[in-house]
Design a protein around this motif. Sequence first.
Motif, PDB file in Angstrom:
ATOM      1  N   UNK A 664       0.861  -1.179   0.000  1.00  0.00           N
ATOM      2  CA  UNK A 664       0.000   0.000   0.000  1.00  0.00           C
ATOM      3  C   UNK A 664       0.896   1.227   0.000  1.00  0.00           C
ATOM      4  N   UNK A 665       0.646   2.134  -0.908  1.00  0.00           N
ATOM      5  CA  UNK A 665       1.438   3.360  -0.988  1.00  0.00           C
ATOM      6  C   UNK A 665       0.797   4.405  -0.073  1.00  0.00           C
ATOM      7  N   UNK A 666       1.599   4.935   0.841  1.00  0.00           N
ATOM      8  CA  UNK A 666       1.092   5.887   1.842  1.00  0.00           C
ATOM      9  C   UNK A 666       1.936   7.159   1.772  1.00  0.00           C
ATOM     10  N   UNK A 704      -3.841  12.039   3.083  1.00  0.00           N
ATOM     11  CA  UNK A 704      -5.253  11.646   3.156  1.00  0.00           C
ATOM     12  C   UNK A 704      -5.663  10.614   2.121  1.00  0.00           C
ATOM     13  N   UNK A 705      -4.688  10.166   1.302  1.00  0.00           N
ATOM     14  CA  UNK A 705      -4.995   9.144   0.291  1.00  0.00           C
ATOM     15  C   UNK A 705      -4.005   7.990   0.419  1.00  0.00           C
ATOM     16  N   UNK A 706      -4.419   6.808   0.024  1.00  0.00           N
ATOM     17  CA  UNK A 706      -3.488   5.683  -0.119  1.00  0.00           C
ATOM     18  C   UNK A 706      -3.814   4.994  -1.438  1.00  0.00           C
ATOM     19  N   UNK A 707      -2.864   4.214  -1.950  1.00  0.00           N
ATOM     20  CA  UNK A 707      -3.080   3.524  -3.227  1.00  0.00           C
ATOM     21  C   UNK A 707      -2.704   2.053  -3.078  1.00  0.00           C
ATOM     22  N   UNK A 708      -3.572   1.185  -3.588  1.00  0.00           N
ATOM     23  CA  UNK A 708      -3.238  -0.254  -3.646  1.00  0.00           C
ATOM     24  C   UNK A 708      -3.486  -0.771  -5.052  1.00  0.00           C
ATOM     25  N   UNK A 709      -2.511  -1.506  -5.606  1.00  0.00           N
ATOM     26  CA  UNK A 709      -2.729  -2.101  -6.927  1.00  0.00           C
ATOM     27  C   UNK A 709      -3.801  -3.185  -6.852  1.00  0.00           C
ATOM     28  N   UNK A 710      -4.523  -3.362  -7.950  1.00  0.00           N
ATOM     29  CA  UNK A 710      -5.593  -4.360  -7.990  1.00  0.00           C
ATOM     30  C   UNK A 710      -5.079  -5.785  -8.185  1.00  0.00           C
ATOM     31  N   UNK A 711      -3.758  -5.931  -8.400  1.00  0.00           N
ATOM     32  CA  UNK A 711      -3.225  -7.235  -8.799  1.00  0.00           C
ATOM     33  C   UNK A 711      -3.182  -8.242  -7.661  1.00  0.00           C
ATOM     34  N   UNK A 712      -3.357  -7.739  -6.442  1.00  0.00           N
ATOM     35  CA  UNK A 712      -3.306  -8.627  -5.284  1.00  0.00           C
ATOM     36  C   UNK A 712      -4.735  -8.834  -4.789  1.00  0.00           C
TER      37      UNK A 712
END
Length: 742
Positions: A664-666, A704-712
């Motif tokens: 997760x990118x924080x 205030x945002x985080x990013x998670x790839x859909x590949x997992x």
Amino acid sequence: MSPVDFVKGQLRFRCHDGVLTERLVQTPAAYGLGRVPNSTKPDATVDSVCGYCATGCSLKVHLTEGSAVNLSANSNYPVNLGMACPKGWEALAPLAASDRATTPLLRGDDGKLAPVTWGAAMDAFCGRFKDVQSAHGAGSVAFLSTGQIVTEEMAYLGALAKFGMGVLHGDGNTRQCMATAATAYKQSFGYDAPPYTYQDFEESDVLIFVGANPCIAHPIMWQRVMRNQRNPEIIVVDPRKTETAMAATKHLPLKPKSDLALFYGLAAHIVSLGLVDRAYIDAHTNDYDAFAAFLSDYNLETAAEATGLEVYELDALAHMIASGKRVSFWWTMGVNQSYEGTRLAQSMINLALMTGNMGKPGTGANSITGQCNAMGSRLFSNTTGLLGGRNFESESDRQDVADILDIPVDSIPAEQSLSYHEIIDAIDRGEIKGLWLVATNTAHSWINQKRFRKVREKLDFLVVQDMYHTTESAEIADLVLPAAGWGEKDGVFINSERRIGRTRKVRKAPGQALSDFNIFRLIAHHWGCAELFKDWDSPEAVFRILTRLSKGMPCDITGIEGYADLDALGGIQWPCVSTPELRDEHGEMQIEQQRRLFEDGQYYHQDGRAKFLFEAPRPMPEPANEEYPLILLTGRGTSSQWHTQTRTEKSDVLRKLYPKNPYVEINRIDASEQGITPNSTVTISSRRGSVEATAVLLASVQRGQVFMPMHYGVTNHLTADAFDPYSKQPSYKACAVKISIS
Ligand SMILES: Nc1nc2c(c(=O)[nH]1)N[C@H]1C(S)=C(S)[C@@H](COP(=O)(O)OP(=O)(O)OC[C@H]3O[C@@H](n4cnc5c(=O)[nH]c(N)nc54)[C@H](O)[C@@H]3O)O[C@H]1N2
Ligand SMILES: Nc1nc2c(c(=O)[nH]1)N[C@H]1C(S)=C(S)[C@@H](COP(=O)(O)OP(=O)(O)OC[C@H]3O[C@@H](n4cnc5c(=O)[nH]c(N)nc54)[C@H](O)[C@@H]3O)O[C@H]1N2
Ligand code: SF4
Ligand SMILES: [Mo]
């Protein structure tokens, strides 16, 4: 923040702020790929369109004794001009994986999947689905298909299910992906018609990418942008500073889901400056005056307020759009996967129309497509629209199809299919009891997995037709049908710029796996409806049927007589109408290799005009609050990972190019406030569940945002099922979460 490149062994990496991504420009040498060892010097090559993304690159497959041993990028194809991305270079590797499904598997009384013959599999398929239908009605069996099988197979599936098996409801995974663009075009232009050709990437002065990360998701399209010699402005509108944003001339990091307010503010400003193209509007559109009146509630200040961007940046962008010579808008999932995606796509269509940026080189409101054959599914999957872009509810459309296919008109359902999430809801209500998944991995990719897993328990029979028996969906199936994959069968894909290109069988499928085409034939035979499909005996025969189905439609391809025409021309964009002028005296086609739509300003609505469509922005369905203070964005992680990873995880080379575990990118400041350290394990929780992932601390995601790839698989355990009301596409990109140290 600028990326760092380094070479390790034969692999060349690019590192962004501590995260490994991979190099974008590919040469065989850079990857140590594409080299043919002497012992397997090919004795022939054939050209085949790649089976991953909708760019539609052509790959030259090297054959020894008729079987593929290697491949290289085709330099003689108008799409990729000798380039390919890592997935393309490694396209053969997933075919040789040890978890290929090689026999049908049926769940026995012991609850385990066990190998059975095709005969037993067909008995189970037909017997169980017919039992469900006789107990609960014909509509109680549904199918979910894909944008990743060839067009001939898609059409066969849709026709077999709806005309042969009496199935009423079927949708595709393209609902997750392209439904918004398709709906927006249909409403605005009168037909689902992405207007551009890839040459437009090279011919534009201002390219505006909205919710699109082509550096990662469409790397070869991005290479086409890099070939632009006009010194273009490249604007990226994305909450994250993506790889594409880093390479752009300007990044606008707006607040998630504030795009509609942004584009209405820009449009209002352009109107107030008097910079609209009134001649174009008057000649080619409807409802502009109502739109202009609607815009009176918007201006640069309202846009700045909603987006968090500065008024001066927006003013500069408005001037660029209004005064740029050739302005083009390009959007992908940051737009389509939104609860108000249709109106958002149309807000860009409106801007292109009101500034006359349509139908000319380097212009357009252009949706970039996702999967290799999403465009084929939009025209020919026979799911929520009748074959060829027709309507099930229209009596004359049904009669046309019945006449062309020589089938009884009453075998064609008169009702529109339920869409994907309506099918899931109908299963939940107990109305649909049998489900057939073809080339899609719903148990990973569908939104809000916890709910999907619960709903699955209500099915009497779940069939999964896939290349692998290990996918999340295959593992919970009652019957697994082993399918051949890309490279193991023939047919055509339609790429993002409407180009129909051939893909070919260059290898035999393993064990008893059959092409989807042959599985459908087998089912037609066992179901007892083969008579309806007596002419559907080869992919090319079906392709010719599809050309007949296209006659008189905007996608008319009656000019293409067979696969040989596609080979001769490097793919052909639709439309390609049969006219006396199409061929010269030697029978050779005289047609431009790059064609865009609407050059004459004629749209597909009855009066030939495009329509302005608009609606006030609505609040996000699940905003952040005190308990869930962060907005989760999801999307593509690297250009070496494809969706649910059933294929890309099978390549030794690709596996080196992406992180193995979910991450997760924080934002760094957010992380340090919570005491989260780089690479530590954190728990991400939404109202629907909690999952663990490795924390990657970056400045490229906003606070205030985080990013998670859909590949997992974990990502969709968090997402919230909200949908656009017109396109019914899931809003995958934003939900509220919190993070804690595990
Ligand atoms: N959170 C989140 N979720 C998302 C997205 C997101 O951005 N965020 N994006 C969405 C989008 S845009 C998409 S397109 C979907 C993709 O979602 P899916 O379609 O579910 O993903 P794939 O992994 O491509 O699944 C394709 C399946 O088909 C199999 N397959 C491949 N080729 C063949 C073939 O020729 N025949 C058969 N029978 N099987 C084959 C593969 O092994 C694989 O299991 O995910 C959606 N999900
Ligand atoms: N390597 C690789 N390539 C692929 C695929 C893959 O799985 N792997 N899948 C293919 C498919 S099927 C598809 S559909 C495409 C998807 O291609 P893209 O849409 O380009 O990829 P995504 O990462 O899903 O989403 C794009 C961006 O939308 C941004 N975004 C999120 N919310 C918002 C918002 O509110 N506003 C704006 N403006 N932007 C927002 C995200 O930060 C993300 O950077 O890629 C295709 N190509
Ligand atoms: S850009 Fe898309 S079509 Fe081209 S090689 Fe990569 S995955 Fe295949
Ligand atoms: Mo997609």
